[in-house]
Design an enzyme around this catalytic site. Structure first.
Site, mmCIF file in Angstrom:
data_model
loop_
_atom_site.group_PDB
_atom_site.id
_atom_site.type_symbol
_atom_site.label_atom_id
_atom_site.label_comp_id
_atom_site.label_asym_id
_atom_site.label_seq_id
_atom_site.Cartn_x
_atom_site.Cartn_y
_atom_site.Cartn_z
ATOM 1 N N HIS A 1 0.856 -1.195 0.000
ATOM 2 C CA HIS A 1 0.000 0.000 0.000
ATOM 3 C C HIS A 1 0.883 1.233 0.000
ATOM 4 O O HIS A 1 1.913 1.262 0.662
ATOM 5 C CB HIS A 1 -0.866 0.028 1.264
ATOM 6 C CG HIS A 1 -1.893 -1.052 1.317
ATOM 7 N ND1 HIS A 1 -3.196 -0.856 0.940
ATOM 8 C CD2 HIS A 1 -1.788 -2.360 1.664
ATOM 9 C CE1 HIS A 1 -3.867 -1.994 1.073
ATOM 10 N NE2 HIS A 1 -3.042 -2.916 1.512
ATOM 11 N N TYR B 1 -9.088 4.592 8.185
ATOM 12 C CA TYR B 1 -9.363 4.967 9.581
ATOM 13 C C TYR B 1 -10.524 5.959 9.570
ATOM 14 O O TYR B 1 -10.494 6.932 8.809
ATOM 15 C CB TYR B 1 -8.154 5.681 10.188
ATOM 16 C CG TYR B 1 -6.938 4.821 10.390
ATOM 17 C CD1 TYR B 1 -6.027 4.614 9.371
ATOM 18 C CD2 TYR B 1 -6.699 4.210 11.626
ATOM 19 C CE1 TYR B 1 -4.899 3.837 9.563
ATOM 20 C CE2 TYR B 1 -5.562 3.435 11.824
ATOM 21 C CZ TYR B 1 -4.674 3.256 10.781
ATOM 22 O OH TYR B 1 -3.551 2.466 10.973
ATOM 23 N N PRO C 1 -2.893 0.211 18.972
ATOM 24 C CA PRO C 1 -2.664 -0.236 17.585
ATOM 25 C C PRO C 1 -3.009 0.815 16.524
ATOM 26 O O PRO C 1 -2.815 0.588 15.343
ATOM 27 C CB PRO C 1 -3.556 -1.468 17.460
ATOM 28 C CG PRO C 1 -4.470 -1.447 18.597
ATOM 29 C CD PRO C 1 -3.861 -0.610 19.667
ATOM 30 N N LYS D 1 2.046 0.117 15.052
ATOM 31 C CA LYS D 1 3.470 0.188 15.409
ATOM 32 C C LYS D 1 3.959 -0.991 16.250
ATOM 33 O O LYS D 1 5.159 -1.262 16.288
ATOM 34 C CB LYS D 1 3.726 1.462 16.235
ATOM 35 C CG LYS D 1 3.530 2.739 15.453
ATOM 36 C CD LYS D 1 4.597 2.915 14.403
ATOM 37 C CE LYS D 1 4.373 4.181 13.583
ATOM 38 N NZ LYS D 1 5.172 4.168 12.361
ATOM 39 N N TYR E 1 4.454 7.981 10.269
ATOM 40 C CA TYR E 1 3.721 6.730 10.045
ATOM 41 C C TYR E 1 4.633 5.679 9.414
ATOM 42 O O TYR E 1 4.551 4.499 9.720
ATOM 43 C CB TYR E 1 2.544 7.012 9.102
ATOM 44 C CG TYR E 1 1.355 6.163 9.421
ATOM 45 C CD1 TYR E 1 1.392 4.803 9.176
ATOM 46 C CD2 TYR E 1 0.226 6.702 10.003
ATOM 47 C CE1 TYR E 1 0.321 4.010 9.484
ATOM 48 C CE2 TYR E 1 -0.861 5.914 10.311
ATOM 49 C CZ TYR E 1 -0.804 4.567 10.062
ATOM 50 O OH TYR E 1 -1.871 3.786 10.380
HETATM 51 P P1 FAS Z 1 4.164 -11.252 22.110
HETATM 52 O O1 FAS Z 1 3.260 -10.935 23.268
HETATM 53 O O2 FAS Z 1 3.591 -11.413 20.751
HETATM 54 O O3 FAS Z 1 4.959 -12.612 22.418
HETATM 55 C C1 FAS Z 1 5.471 -12.878 23.711
HETATM 56 C C2 FAS Z 1 5.534 -14.392 23.866
HETATM 57 O O4 FAS Z 1 6.122 -14.679 25.144
HETATM 58 C C3 FAS Z 1 4.153 -15.019 23.870
HETATM 59 O O5 FAS Z 1 4.100 -16.080 22.933
HETATM 60 C C4 FAS Z 1 3.972 -15.518 25.306
HETATM 61 O O6 FAS Z 1 3.249 -16.730 25.376
HETATM 62 C C5 FAS Z 1 5.400 -15.724 25.757
HETATM 63 N N1 FAS Z 1 5.581 -15.600 27.206
HETATM 64 C C6 FAS Z 1 5.007 -14.712 28.040
HETATM 65 N N2 FAS Z 1 5.440 -14.914 29.306
HETATM 66 C C7 FAS Z 1 6.328 -15.955 29.252
HETATM 67 C C8 FAS Z 1 7.107 -16.642 30.230
HETATM 68 N N3 FAS Z 1 7.086 -16.277 31.495
HETATM 69 N N4 FAS Z 1 7.880 -17.674 29.820
HETATM 70 C C9 FAS Z 1 7.935 -18.034 28.508
HETATM 71 N N5 FAS Z 1 7.207 -17.428 27.528
HETATM 72 C C10 FAS Z 1 6.418 -16.404 27.910
HETATM 73 N N6 FAS Z 1 0.211 -4.520 16.888
HETATM 74 C C11 FAS Z 1 -0.011 -3.905 15.716
HETATM 75 O O7 FAS Z 1 0.932 -3.352 15.133
HETATM 76 N N7 FAS Z 1 -1.279 -3.888 15.168
HETATM 77 C C12 FAS Z 1 -2.346 -4.517 15.778
HETATM 78 O O8 FAS Z 1 -3.456 -4.487 15.277
HETATM 79 C C13 FAS Z 1 -2.143 -5.193 16.995
HETATM 80 N N8 FAS Z 1 -3.171 -5.857 17.617
HETATM 81 C C14 FAS Z 1 -2.935 -6.481 18.823
HETATM 82 C C15 FAS Z 1 -3.964 -7.166 19.522
HETATM 83 C C16 FAS Z 1 -3.713 -7.784 20.765
HETATM 84 C C17 FAS Z 1 -4.840 -8.511 21.492
HETATM 85 C C18 FAS Z 1 -2.425 -7.714 21.336
HETATM 86 C C19 FAS Z 1 -2.142 -8.346 22.692
HETATM 87 C C20 FAS Z 1 -1.400 -7.053 20.664
HETATM 88 C C21 FAS Z 1 -1.644 -6.438 19.398
HETATM 89 N N9 FAS Z 1 -0.636 -5.783 18.696
HETATM 90 C C22 FAS Z 1 -0.833 -5.158 17.517
HETATM 91 C C23 FAS Z 1 0.683 -5.737 19.213
HETATM 92 C C24 FAS Z 1 1.339 -7.055 18.897
HETATM 93 O O9 FAS Z 1 1.314 -7.293 17.517
HETATM 94 C C25 FAS Z 1 2.699 -6.998 19.499
HETATM 95 O O10 FAS Z 1 3.341 -5.774 19.212
HETATM 96 C C26 FAS Z 1 3.580 -8.147 19.084
HETATM 97 O O11 FAS Z 1 2.913 -9.347 19.339
HETATM 98 C C27 FAS Z 1 4.889 -8.018 19.857
HETATM 99 O O12 FAS Z 1 5.555 -9.206 19.754
HETATM 100 P P2 FAS Z 1 6.393 -9.779 21.015
HETATM 101 O O13 FAS Z 1 7.176 -8.682 21.595
HETATM 102 O O14 FAS Z 1 7.055 -11.004 20.500
HETATM 103 O O15 FAS Z 1 5.291 -10.126 22.126
HETATM 104 C C1 PHB Z 2 -4.619 -4.551 11.137
HETATM 105 O O1 PHB Z 2 -4.672 -4.832 9.912
HETATM 106 O O2 PHB Z 2 -4.811 -5.414 12.038
HETATM 107 C C2 PHB Z 2 -4.304 -3.133 11.542
HETATM 108 C C3 PHB Z 2 -4.078 -2.165 10.564
HETATM 109 C C4 PHB Z 2 -3.769 -0.869 10.965
HETATM 110 C C5 PHB Z 2 -3.706 -0.573 12.336
HETATM 111 C C6 PHB Z 2 -3.928 -1.560 13.307
HETATM 112 C C7 PHB Z 2 -4.235 -2.850 12.905
HETATM 113 O O3 PHB Z 2 -3.406 0.685 12.740
#
Ligand code: FAS
Ligand code: PHB
Length: 393
Positions: free
Chosen positions: A72, A200, A292, A296, A384
């Site tokens: 995009h 958005y 989100p 980022k 962005y």
């Molecule tokens: P993660 O949380 O992905 O991974 C951490 C891992 O560590 C997990 O698998 C967990 O099980 C493990 N862990 C935790 N405690 C532990 C322990 N004590 N021992 C061993 N393992 C352990 N970002 C966006 O950019 N756009 C979005 O739309 C978006 N939506 C999201 C929705 C939700 C519900 C959440 C929670 C996050 C969202 N995010 C989004 C942010 C997300 O994408 C994170 O930035 C991304 O998963 C970060 O990756 P990690 O740092 O690897 O953390």
């Molecule tokens: C998504 O595709 O999940 C998405 C896209 C843009 C955002 C957040 C999430 O700012």
């Protein structure tokens, strides 16, 4: 057990760090508390900055992304019946975004780890970083009912917001900055063709977002109150509310269908400083959380890992610790830039329950100004797109 780097957490940060260290000839062990199936069941991020795309390609993780991802030039912001503007990242920065789901990246990372017969221990319990300020740190954990000690040179805390690593940094050392928003996002995944652009919407009833995973998989979000219960949101209610919040011509273009995933995520901004303590280094959500709105979260996890893998490789290649010593400050410069951008966009696009009429007017003026100013749009596009990674000095 012995390794060079013990990685706690097998999400995108932990698995990408393991891959990048391997390519630098550094051995690691990944300890993940959940099963692989559980990790892959989480539906999260979907939009990759150019910097993230470049890192994935450079580490042999670009083939499926290039085949299935959607490039995009930018994202659209709409409000009122017909007001809109496009954050044209390509026009201003010559960079593109790629819509490619975090789940796909996680699958690609697990596949790459299997390919190189990496040591990724899932369902590892009671993982504990130990002696992190010594020259001989180690990690204890339970695996298949056996108590194990993993000796290492470094520990990477990639265990997300609820992990154990950040809590290992003493209270007198750790500083936490937090802002909790008075709403969440209700997200739906549906096997329907998406809108062509990522959109958005700022609407009096609340924020809405249209995104995608591929040309047959759409991702939509609605701002909802914090006490929202998922069972109160049927698919029909979700689609009709979404169509109210988009301008007519966009609402009419939305193709509705059964949700295959529905979840609510609370919104918060959070930063922990410093991102390292002795031989423990934090990366990704273990150190910071962004709403989100700026897409980022995942991209910051990748930039942290880019810096950390480069620093650890320098240590093993030439015994240099300067990049390790400077990791926290360098990572935090990019973290705070993304945290500020995500906070700005969240304030720009959401309806705050306690907003005064003054606040509302100021928000409307900001949107009108952005629409009218090429300079303002260029500045937003630059933020962005994500700042370029800093060179290793
Ligand atoms: P993660 O949380 O992905 O991974 C951490 C891992 O560590 C997990 O698998 C967990 O099980 C493990 N862990 C935790 N405690 C532990 C322990 N004590 N021992 C061993 N393992 C352990 N970002 C966006 O950019 N756009 C979005 O739309 C978006 N939506 C999201 C929705 C939700 C519900 C959440 C929670 C996050 C969202 N995010 C989004 C942010 C997300 O994408 C994170 O930035 C991304 O998963 C970060 O990756 P990690 O740092 O690897 O953390
Ligand atoms: C998504 O595709 O999940 C998405 C896209 C843009 C955002 C957040 C999430 O700012």
């Amino acid at each position: 057990m012995r390794t060079q780097v013990a990685i706690i957490g097998g999400g995108p940060a932990g698995m990408l760090l393991s891959e990048m260290l391997h390519r630098a000839g550094v051995h690691s062990v990944v300890l993940e508390q959940r099963s692989r199936a559980y990790v892959l069941s989480r539906i999260r991020a979907g939009v990759l900055e150019q910097g993230t795309v470049d890192v994935l390609r450079a580490n042999g993780l670009g083939e499926r992304m290039d085949r299935e991802g959607h490039a995009h030039d930018g994202m659209k912001i709409v409000w009122g019946s017909s007001d809109s503007f496009f954050i044209d990242v390509y026009k201003h920065l010559g960079k593109r975004f790629v819509a490619y789901g975090q789940t796909n990246i996680q699958e690609d990372l697990f596949a790459a780890a299997d390919q190189r017969e990496a040591t990724v221990l899932t369902e590892a319990e009671d993982v504990q970083p130990m002696d992190v300020t010594s020259e001989r740190p180690y990690v204890t954990f339970k695996y298949r009912d056996e108590a194990i000690r993993l000796d290492c040179d470094f520990i990477a805390g990639c265990d997300g917001f609820h992990g154990v690593s950040r809590k290992t940094i003493p209270q007198g050392v750790l500083r936490e900055f937090e802002k909790v928003y008075p709403f969440g996002w209700l997200g739906v995944l549906s096997e329907t063709p998406p809108l062509p652009d990522i959109v958005y919407a700022n609407h009096p009833r609340g924020f809405a977002l249209a995104s995608m995973r591929n040309e047959r998989l759409s991702r939509y979000y609605l701002q909802v109150p914090l006490d929202t219960k998922i069972e109160d949101w049927s698919d029909d209610r979700f689609w009709s509310e979404l169509q109210v919040r988009f301008p007519r011509e966009l609402a009419d273009a939305v193709i509705t269908g059964a949700s295959i995933e529905k979840s609510i995520a609370p919104l918060r901004s959070f930063v922990a400083e410093p991102m390292s303590h002795g031989r423990l280094f934090l990366a990704g959500d273990a150190a910071h959380i962004v709403p989100p709105t700026g897409a980022k979260g995942l991209n910051l996890a990748v930039s942290d890992v880019f810096y950390l893998s480069r620093a650890m490789a320098a240590f093993y290649e030439r015994g240099s610790t300067s990049l390790l010593d400077g990791y926290s400050a360098m990572a935090l410069r990019r973290v705070w830039s993304s945290v500020r951008t995500s906070w700005y966009l969240t304030n720009l696009l959401h309806r705050f329950p306690a907003a005064s009429e003054f606040d509302q007017r100021a928000q409307e003026y900001e949107l009108t100004y952005l629409k009218s100013s090429h300079h303002a749009q260029a500045a937003l596009a630059e933020q962005y797109a994500g700042l370029p990674f800093e060179e290793a000095v």
